[in-house]
Write a protein that holds these residues in place. Structure first.
Motif, mmCIF file in Angstrom:
data_model
loop_
_atom_site.group_PDB
_atom_site.id
_atom_site.type_symbol
_atom_site.label_atom_id
_atom_site.label_comp_id
_atom_site.label_asym_id
_atom_site.label_seq_id
_atom_site.Cartn_x
_atom_site.Cartn_y
_atom_site.Cartn_z
ATOM 1 N N GLN A 178 136.417 -24.070 -34.033
ATOM 2 C CA GLN A 178 135.589 -22.748 -34.968
ATOM 3 C C GLN A 178 136.007 -22.305 -36.006
ATOM 4 O O GLN A 178 135.868 -21.862 -37.141
ATOM 5 C CB GLN A 178 136.073 -21.804 -34.077
ATOM 6 N N ILE A 179 137.337 -22.870 -36.463
ATOM 7 C CA ILE A 179 138.271 -22.740 -37.617
ATOM 8 C C ILE A 179 138.341 -23.642 -39.062
ATOM 9 O O ILE A 179 138.623 -23.773 -40.254
ATOM 10 C CB ILE A 179 139.250 -22.110 -37.545
ATOM 11 N N ARG B 272 127.440 -26.276 -34.513
ATOM 12 C CA ARG B 272 126.971 -24.947 -33.649
ATOM 13 C C ARG B 272 125.542 -24.972 -34.164
ATOM 14 O O ARG B 272 124.841 -24.671 -32.431
ATOM 15 C CB ARG B 272 127.532 -23.677 -34.961
ATOM 16 N N TYR C 120 144.074 -11.663 -38.293
ATOM 17 C CA TYR C 120 144.827 -10.418 -36.695
ATOM 18 C C TYR C 120 145.717 -11.167 -36.274
ATOM 19 O O TYR C 120 146.520 -11.671 -36.679
ATOM 20 C CB TYR C 120 143.790 -10.336 -36.269
ATOM 21 N N MET D 226 135.535 -15.480 -39.649
ATOM 22 C CA MET D 226 136.470 -16.168 -39.103
ATOM 23 C C MET D 226 137.408 -15.539 -39.209
ATOM 24 O O MET D 226 138.194 -14.949 -39.759
ATOM 25 C CB MET D 226 136.402 -17.646 -40.535
ATOM 26 N N TYR D 227 137.445 -15.290 -37.879
ATOM 27 C CA TYR D 227 139.193 -14.888 -37.161
ATOM 28 C C TYR D 227 139.987 -15.687 -37.371
ATOM 29 O O TYR D 227 140.016 -16.525 -35.902
ATOM 30 C CB TYR D 227 138.959 -13.821 -36.249
ATOM 31 N N LEU D 228 140.971 -15.613 -38.015
ATOM 32 C CA LEU D 228 142.509 -16.483 -37.391
ATOM 33 C C LEU D 228 143.397 -15.970 -37.112
ATOM 34 O O LEU D 228 143.467 -14.758 -37.864
ATOM 35 C CB LEU D 228 143.004 -17.274 -38.792
ATOM 36 N N ARG D 229 144.438 -16.175 -36.062
ATOM 37 C CA ARG D 229 145.300 -15.250 -35.231
ATOM 38 C C ARG D 229 146.646 -15.947 -35.740
ATOM 39 O O ARG D 229 146.924 -16.959 -35.322
ATOM 40 C CB ARG D 229 145.556 -15.810 -33.758
ATOM 41 N N TYR E 57 137.438 -14.019 -44.076
ATOM 42 C CA TYR E 57 138.283 -14.717 -42.832
ATOM 43 C C TYR E 57 138.966 -13.452 -42.773
ATOM 44 O O TYR E 57 139.720 -12.148 -43.833
ATOM 45 C CB TYR E 57 139.138 -14.749 -43.859
ATOM 46 N N ASP F 43 147.296 -20.252 -38.160
ATOM 47 C CA ASP F 43 146.619 -19.397 -37.533
ATOM 48 C C ASP F 43 147.444 -19.889 -35.977
ATOM 49 O O ASP F 43 147.599 -21.379 -35.789
ATOM 50 C CB ASP F 43 145.589 -20.726 -37.223
ATOM 51 N N ARG G 143 139.201 -24.477 -30.262
ATOM 52 C CA ARG G 143 139.412 -23.416 -31.490
ATOM 53 C C ARG G 143 139.799 -23.998 -33.191
ATOM 54 O O ARG G 143 138.918 -23.702 -33.713
ATOM 55 C CB ARG G 143 141.469 -23.084 -30.873
ATOM 56 N N ARG H 165 129.532 -14.205 -38.674
ATOM 57 C CA ARG H 165 130.421 -15.874 -38.560
ATOM 58 C C ARG H 165 131.493 -15.320 -39.581
ATOM 59 O O ARG H 165 131.926 -15.722 -41.203
ATOM 60 C CB ARG H 165 129.400 -16.516 -39.268
ATOM 61 N N PRO I 282 134.928 -23.516 -43.234
ATOM 62 C CA PRO I 282 133.613 -23.021 -41.905
ATOM 63 C C PRO I 282 132.155 -23.735 -41.956
ATOM 64 O O PRO I 282 131.947 -23.192 -40.750
ATOM 65 C CB PRO I 282 133.479 -21.483 -42.878
ATOM 66 N N VAL J 144 131.789 -11.492 -34.709
ATOM 67 C CA VAL J 144 132.704 -13.100 -35.091
ATOM 68 C C VAL J 144 131.071 -14.287 -34.818
ATOM 69 O O VAL J 144 130.900 -15.243 -35.586
ATOM 70 C CB VAL J 144 132.966 -12.552 -33.660
ATOM 71 N N GLU K 11 131.551 -19.217 -30.970
ATOM 72 C CA GLU K 11 132.703 -18.434 -31.343
ATOM 73 C C GLU K 11 133.081 -17.369 -30.489
ATOM 74 O O GLU K 11 134.014 -16.610 -30.624
ATOM 75 C CB GLU K 11 131.354 -17.477 -33.118
#
Lengths: 194, 657
Positions: free
Chosen positions: A59-60, A21, B434, B458-461, B431, B480, A56, B456, A14, B452, A29
């Motif tokens: 982002q991660i 950013r 989803y 962190m969304y992980l699909r 984290y 992800d 992406r 901050r 992160p 988000v 984001e």
């Protein structure tokens, strides 16, 4: 204790996302992966990672995957992506920021000629305040080690054409406000490389 | 009771319905032919019979020709039967001496291109309806007594809202809650999305209002034992569980809690803290009183501990208190029994570890009134978790292992929790794994985006394949899917957003109330769109998450809807019930009881001694199942007798033989 998984797990970072950013000012984001950027990208055919994937991965916090990609160097900053993006994500700014981080951290560059050209391009500008094509070409050939005879002939032919039309000078043209210009470089780069 | 039909003076009114009927049916010819049909004393046609001039024609004809029965040949009875029955009633006729002959949906529309066929069929339909009408009985609606008192089952947000709205509307409410305090799950929450209101600001005032309301009688720590009767006239038995504390003497000093030697996991803190065997579930409980949990109390189990009795200076402890059964008579019922969370066992890959908690447990950890005072600490060692992983859709949207439905609130409460966690621990990182983000409630899409961008998180699909302990950390293996990358996170705590499910006893309650629960145990509404808070049993209404997963706004809306249905029901002095229902020919009935078992409404009772079935006029919906089943033809449907059916069949067979 469980056995090792069959696939390679990757650790997200992160702090890399936060660094990008803050440095670029791009609100990465916001991206929800609609792929509008990639659909409109003229350079996507030459990229190994599509622009939406660059966003992406940033982002991660997949730092290595982003910095070692060819895409960050192939981007032409045409800005079709940011013009169309529903979330106003400025991918060219993001790419610029990723270049800088890649160069600072001396990450192996997938497209080495691009940063060499970048440096060769900026060196005369920094010194004289204007482009000096002969020096730039010379620097690029030396640094990129592009000693192919065919390339040199092509360049010489192009150079001759430009010279006869008065587009190419054999001496540099120095601008008046070199000090002011140096201040700008100092301010924007803050002593960092190019 | 059967009619001969000779006394009927029938008027037939054929409607053009603009061109809907008239373009394919020759209305002139229809009127001409019907005029001479036996029993018909008058027939005419008009462009729009339902319009005021059209209705005036009917009124005039009734007077001029002294009609006592009316056929309206027009659209489906579902559109204008009510209109015309009201009209003939106003003219002094019995409304059940009016029938609709459907010559639009059944005739002019399907035969739009064949004028001859359509005209012939229209005539047959009208003749058949006339022959049925001849045998129609004059009926008067059953008048049902209406007891204007309401039972609300469940004291959560839905139950409290329904109770308050009905009580404020001027009617008595009996509110039954099975746990020692009202407030429901909402009282356990740390905050609510998207506004982050504390439940203290939402639920506590409702609880206080319920407690103080002069028209609400609250039975907390009580269960529904038996429900009988029907709309307007329910009789309910409520079992008030023994609290073993004399409320009139207890001063709530709390010394008993200190001396009680038994500690059991607190239900309110979802096992994250202990409570005593004598306890108040939480500091703001309503009613504000201690109860003894007789299942864990040492007085009842082994050597007869009496620590609390000894310390109580008011002699308020009475171990020999017994459950009491209260009988109430009521007119309507609101079912608001709420939800539970699916058990963790459905996802064994998220192993059993004290630091793997569910969403409701995190609510308690985030709550200022929770076991850690609102500072998130992990259950195993009290360490502040620096990295927290949330896993959404645990048990929901998983038809193989859990529930096929979407639990609806998880996306948003996870976003809220990650934000509150970040506020509690600013250096922490959340984290979220989803599948999809479902944020369709007003203001919530922006809320999630804010979490988000600013939070901050962190969304992980993607899903998580495994969570396991690795020293001080919990290893989370996931993916992800937006990048196709496998993800490994060393977390301090893992939060599972487990699916909302109905209360385990919901199906038993459905049986007691004679309402329907679906395959998941959620109560089923009468019509998803048109009657979303009604059940198929009249007088019983649904509110809140007992019906399907809902957030607080939806719960309040459905509870208000149920309350408004009851207030409009109570706006009448008595109930009128459609009399076109079943009746028993007592001379034919042999008391076999087949009708009792076929009746979906429990409207038929059997007198075993006299061998006689009887129909409760208030409950029967006139579906006709019993009449079709009865082997001795004793069970009949008023105005749909076998003779009437045969008359209809006779007309059509004669016409088309």
């Amino acid at each position: 204790m469980a056995s090792k998984p069959k696939y390679n797990n990757t650790v997200c970072d992160p702090s890399f996302a936060a660094q990008v950013r803050e440095r670029s000012g791009v609100e990465i984001e916001r991206c929800y992966q609609c792929m509008t950027c990639t659909l409109g990208c003229d350079a996507n055919f030459a990229m190994d990672v599509a622009p939406n994937q660059i966003v992406r991965l940033t982002q991660i916090g997949m730092k290595e995957a982003v910095l070692t990609s060819s895409s960050i160097w192939v981007c032409t900053s045409c800005e079709a992506c940011v013009t169309r993006c529903p979330n106003e994500i400025n991918i060219p700014h993001l790419m610029d920021c990723l270049h800088q981080i890649a160069l600072e951290e001396e990450t192996p560059v997938k497209e080495p000629a691009v940063p060499v050209f970048h440096r060769a391009f900026m060196a005369p500008v920094r010194q004289f305040g204007r482009q000096f094509e002969v020096l730039m070409t010379g620097l690029f050939i030396l640094k990129a080690r592009k000693f192919s005879l065919r390339d040199m002939l092509t360049n010489a032919k192009l150079g001759f054409g430009m010279f006869t039309r008065g587009k190419l000078k054999f001496g540099p043209h120095r601008i008046k406000g070199t000090k002011a210009m140096n201040d700008i470089f100092q301010k924007t780069l803050g002593g960092r490389g190019t | 009771m059967e009619q001969s039909g000779k006394d009927k003076r029938i008027g037939v009114f054929v409607c053009h319905c603009g061109l809907n009927v008239a373009q394919s049916v020759d209305v002139e010819k229809v009127v001409q032919e019907i005029s001479s049909y036996p029993g018909v004393v008058h027939a005419e046609h008009y462009q729009y019979m339902c319009s005021e001039p059209g209705q005036e024609l009917i009124r005039k004809a009734i007077k001029d020709h002294n009609l006592n029965a009316v056929i309206n040949a027009n659209c489906s009875p579902s559109l204008h039967e009510k209109t015309f029955r009201g009209l003939v009633q106003a003219e002094g006729l019995n409304p059940y001496h009016q029938e609709v002959a459907n010559i639009r949906e059944h005739c002019s529309w399907p035969h739009a291109n064949d004028r001859q066929t359509a005209t012939r069929k229209a005539i047959a339909i009208i003749k058949a309806t006339i022959d049925r009408l001849k045998l129609n009985m004059a009926l008067t609606p059953a008048v049902i007594n209406l007891n204007k008192k309401v039972l609300v089952i469940g004291g959560g947000v839905a139950g409290m809202q329904a109770a308050l709205r009905i009580a404020n509307g001027g009617y008595e409410v009996v509110l039954v809650e099975s746990s020692p305090s009202i407030g429901g799950h909402a009282a356990q929450l740390s905050g609510t999305f998207p506004t982050l209101d504390r439940p203290a600001c939402l639920v506590a005032p409702m609880m206080a209002e319920v407690a103080a309301h002069p028209r609400i009688r609250l039975y907390a720590y009580a269960d529904i034992e038996e429900v009988s009767g029907y709309v307007g006239n329910f009789a309910v038995k409520i079992r008030a569980k023994a609290t073993c504390v004399d409320e009139t003497k207890c001063t709530n000093c709390g010394r008993c809690f200190e001396v009680c030697p038994v500690a059991v996991p607190s239900e309110f803190d979802r096992g994250l803290s202990d409570r005593k065997a004598i306890y108040r579930p939480f500091a703001q409980a309503v009613p504000f009183r201690p109860v003894i949990d007789v299942l864990s109390c040492a007085h009842f189990s082994d050597d007869g501990c009496s620590a609390c009795e000894q310390v109580c200076s008011e002699n308020a402890i009475s171990y020999d208190q017994k459950d009491t059964v209260i009988e109430e008579e009521l007119g309507a019922i609101v079912v608001a029994t709420g939800y539970d969370l699916i058990t963790r066992g459905i996802a064994p890959e998220y192993s059993d570890d004290p630091d793997i908690i569910d969403g409701m447990q995190l609510e308690r950890l985030l709550s200022p009134t929770g076991p850690t005072g609102g500072v998130v600490k992990r259950p195993s060692d009290g360490k502040v978790p620096k990295e927290v992983v949330f896993i959404q859709c645990v048990g929901s949207r998983d038809q193989e292992h859990g529930k096929s439905y979407c639990s609806r609130v998880c996306c948003l409460y996870v976003a809220k929790q990650s934000l509150l966690y970040k506020r509690s621990i600013p250096e922490g990182q959340a984290y979220v794994f989803y599948m999809d983000i479902r944020s369709d409630v007003k203001g919530t899409e922006e809320f999630v985006q804010n979490v988000v961008e600013k939070g901050r998180t962190m969304y992980l699909r993607g899903r998580v394949s495994k969570v396991f302990r690795d020293g001080d950390k919990l290893k989370v293996w996931g993916v992800d899917t937006l990048t196709g990358k496998s993800i490994e996170i060393a977390a301090d705590m893992v939060v599972l957003a487990t699916a909302m499910v109905p209360r385990t006893d919901a199906k038993d309650l459905a049986r007691v109330l004679n309402i329907i629960a679906d395959q998941n145990g959620f109560f089923t509404e009468a019509h998803l769109k048109l009657r979303p808070v009604d059940t198929l049993t009249s007088g019983i209404y649904l509110a809140g998450t007992a019906q399907w997963p809902k957030d607080i706004p939806d719960t309040i809306a459905s509870a208000s809807g149920a309350a408004s249905r009851i207030l409009s029901l109570f706006s009448r002095e008595e109930l009128l019930h459609d009399p076109a229902i079943a009746y028993v020919d007592e001379e034919l009935c042999v008391g076999c009881g087949q009708c009792v078992s076929i009746c979906a409404y429990k409207a038929i009772t059997l007198d075993e001694k006299q061998k006689l079935a009887s129909v409760n006029e208030a409950i029967c919906e006139g579906c006709g199942a019993c009449a079709a089943t009865c082997p001795s033809k004793a069970m009949k449907h008023k105005n749909w007798t076998p003779k009437q059916f045969f008359n209809i069949v006779d007309v059509f067979t004669k016409e088309y033989e």
